[in-house]
Scaffold this motif. Structure first.
Motif, PDB file in Angstrom:
ATOM      1  N   ALA A  94       8.929  13.817 -13.240  1.00  0.00           N
ATOM      2  CA  ALA A  94      10.211  14.047 -12.571  1.00  0.00           C
ATOM      3  C   ALA A  94      10.066  15.090 -11.462  1.00  0.00           C
ATOM      4  CB  ALA A  94      11.264  14.485 -13.595  1.00  0.00           C
ATOM      5  N   MET A  95       9.267  16.117 -11.716  1.00  0.00           N
ATOM      6  CA  MET A  95       9.051  17.161 -10.713  1.00  0.00           C
ATOM      7  C   MET A  95       8.357  16.593  -9.474  1.00  0.00           C
ATOM      8  SD  MET A  95       9.409  20.286  -9.747  1.00  0.00           S
ATOM      9  CE  MET A  95       9.659  21.423 -11.090  1.00  0.00           C
ATOM     10  N   LYS A  96       7.361  15.738  -9.676  1.00  0.00           N
ATOM     11  CA  LYS A  96       6.653  15.125  -8.540  1.00  0.00           C
ATOM     12  C   LYS A  96       7.631  14.335  -7.669  1.00  0.00           C
ATOM     13  CE  LYS A  96       2.129  15.740  -9.518  1.00  0.00           C
ATOM     14  NZ  LYS A  96       1.098  16.161  -8.624  1.00  0.00           N
ATOM     15  N   LYS A  97       8.518  13.583  -8.328  1.00  0.00           N
ATOM     16  CA  LYS A  97       9.493  12.787  -7.577  1.00  0.00           C
ATOM     17  C   LYS A  97      10.443  13.699  -6.808  1.00  0.00           C
ATOM     18  CE  LYS A  97      12.944   9.173  -7.941  1.00  0.00           C
ATOM     19  NZ  LYS A  97      13.659   8.262  -8.820  1.00  0.00           N
ATOM     20  N   ASN A 101       0.833  -1.199   0.000  1.00  0.00           N
ATOM     21  CA  ASN A 101       0.000   0.000   0.000  1.00  0.00           C
ATOM     22  C   ASN A 101       0.868   1.250   0.000  1.00  0.00           C
ATOM     23  OD1 ASN A 101      -2.528   1.356   0.062  1.00  0.00           O
ATOM     24  ND2 ASN A 101      -2.213   1.724   2.241  1.00  0.00           N
ATOM     25  N   GLU A 102       1.902   1.260   0.837  1.00  0.00           N
ATOM     26  CA  GLU A 102       2.804   2.421   0.893  1.00  0.00           C
ATOM     27  C   GLU A 102       3.544   2.611  -0.425  1.00  0.00           C
ATOM     28  OE1 GLU A 102       5.382   2.093   4.301  1.00  0.00           O
ATOM     29  OE2 GLU A 102       3.686   1.855   5.670  1.00  0.00           O
ATOM     30  N   ILE A 103       4.030   1.504  -0.990  1.00  0.00           N
ATOM     31  CA  ILE A 103       4.758   1.578  -2.266  1.00  0.00           C
ATOM     32  C   ILE A 103       3.830   2.054  -3.370  1.00  0.00           C
ATOM     33  CG2 ILE A 103       5.894   0.182  -4.051  1.00  0.00           C
ATOM     34  CD1 ILE A 103       7.038  -1.540  -1.737  1.00  0.00           C
ATOM     35  N   ALA A 104       2.621   1.536  -3.411  1.00  0.00           N
ATOM     36  CA  ALA A 104       1.658   1.946  -4.437  1.00  0.00           C
ATOM     37  C   ALA A 104       1.341   3.429  -4.309  1.00  0.00           C
ATOM     38  CB  ALA A 104       0.382   1.110  -4.343  1.00  0.00           C
ATOM     39  N   ASP A 105       1.139   3.906  -3.086  1.00  0.00           N
ATOM     40  CA  ASP A 105       0.854   5.333  -2.878  1.00  0.00           C
ATOM     41  C   ASP A 105       2.024   6.200  -3.327  1.00  0.00           C
ATOM     42  OD1 ASP A 105      -1.658   4.832  -1.890  1.00  0.00           O
ATOM     43  OD2 ASP A 105      -1.112   5.106   0.226  1.00  0.00           O
ATOM     44  N   GLU A 106       3.246   5.785  -2.981  1.00  0.00           N
ATOM     45  CA  GLU A 106       4.434   6.547  -3.368  1.00  0.00           C
ATOM     46  C   GLU A 106       4.580   6.578  -4.894  1.00  0.00           C
ATOM     47  OE1 GLU A 106       8.999   5.564  -2.858  1.00  0.00           O
ATOM     48  OE2 GLU A 106       8.109   6.188  -0.942  1.00  0.00           O
ATOM     49  N   MET A 129       3.748   9.586 -10.116  1.00  0.00           N
ATOM     50  CA  MET A 129       3.181   9.362 -11.451  1.00  0.00           C
ATOM     51  C   MET A 129       3.777   8.127 -12.131  1.00  0.00           C
ATOM     52  SD  MET A 129       2.822  13.332 -12.677  1.00  0.00           S
ATOM     53  CE  MET A 129       1.946  12.968 -14.192  1.00  0.00           C
ATOM     54  N   ASN A 130       4.248   7.180 -11.334  1.00  0.00           N
ATOM     55  CA  ASN A 130       4.693   5.891 -11.851  1.00  0.00           C
ATOM     56  C   ASN A 130       3.490   4.950 -11.822  1.00  0.00           C
ATOM     57  OD1 ASN A 130       7.408   6.662 -12.148  1.00  0.00           O
ATOM     58  ND2 ASN A 130       7.798   6.269  -9.992  1.00  0.00           N
ATOM     59  N   TYR A 131       2.537   5.251 -12.682  1.00  0.00           N
ATOM     60  CA  TYR A 131       1.257   4.550 -12.650  1.00  0.00           C
ATOM     61  C   TYR A 131       1.407   3.053 -12.870  1.00  0.00           C
ATOM     62  CZ  TYR A 131      -0.412   9.330 -13.112  1.00  0.00           C
ATOM     63  OH  TYR A 131      -0.633  10.664 -12.922  1.00  0.00           O
ATOM     64  N   GLY A 132       2.246   2.676 -13.808  1.00  0.00           N
ATOM     65  CA  GLY A 132       2.434   1.253 -14.086  1.00  0.00           C
ATOM     66  C   GLY A 132       2.930   0.502 -12.865  1.00  0.00           C
ATOM     67  N   ASP A 133       3.883   1.094 -12.141  1.00  0.00           N
ATOM     68  CA  ASP A 133       4.411   0.453 -10.941  1.00  0.00           C
ATOM     69  C   ASP A 133       3.350   0.368  -9.847  1.00  0.00           C
ATOM     70  OD1 ASP A 133       6.872   0.165 -12.180  1.00  0.00           O
ATOM     71  OD2 ASP A 133       7.756   1.923 -11.220  1.00  0.00           O
TER      72      ASP A 133
END
Length: 167
Positions: free
Chosen positions: A133-136, A20-25, A30-34
């Motif tokens: 990239a900006m979001k990250k 859940n934490e990884i999916a939220d991060e 914006m790494n939707y696929g991951d």
């Protein structure tokens, strides 16, 4: 703890929380696929489906919304609004794991090969990647990891100089 009492062992419970934490991060970055892959993998954990129903419902809604947006992008393209279509295709093409992502990738590639649309398609892709990239970078900065955020910001300036994210 209720989840553990209802057939979910400690390791599975911990794995679900971590997923859940990884999916939220990933979603924030914006790494939707991951994010999609993480949730789908978590759903394979025995007894997890009941506890991941909200996440699964979110994925189903996202896929439905993505298909609706694809329809809008096609209409935009038919109306020669290449920038509007390309913006949608660039975003949806990153929803790896959804069938519409492959369609969006093909459509974006076709726009890049269209003399009238190639500039709009290239800019849309740059804007999406710059935003991602900006979001990250912002998440790293927000978490106090300035050492990791600085090269991320520098990369934005280098790779996406003609986007709003480099300014």
């Amino acid at each position: 703890l209720t989840a553990m009492g209802e057939g979910l062992d400690v390791d599975s419970y911990d794995a679900l929380n971590e997923a859940n934490e990884i999916a939220d991060e990933n979603w924030e970055d914006m790494n939707y696929g991951d994010a999609i892959e993480t949730i789908n993998n978590a759903l394979k954990i025995k007894a997890a489906e009941k506890f991941l129903k909200p996440a699964k419902d979110k994925l189903e809604k996202l896929e439905k919304d993505a298909r609706t947006e694809m329809d809008l992008a096609v209409k935009n393209e038919e109306a020669k609004d290449f920038a509007g279509a390309a913006d949608i295709y660039a975003r949806i093409s990153n929803y790896e794991g959804f069938a519409c992502a492959k369609d969006a990738q093909k459509k974006l590639k076709a726009l890049k090969n269209n003399a009238d649309a190639k500039n709009a398609a290239a800019l849309a892709e740059k804007n999406f990647n710059g935003q991602k990239a900006m979001k990250k970078a912002q998440r790293l900065e927000k978490n106090g990891d300035f050492k990791a955020a600085m090269p991320q910001y520098q990369q934005i300036i280098k790779l996406y100089p003609d986007t709003q994210f480099a300014r």
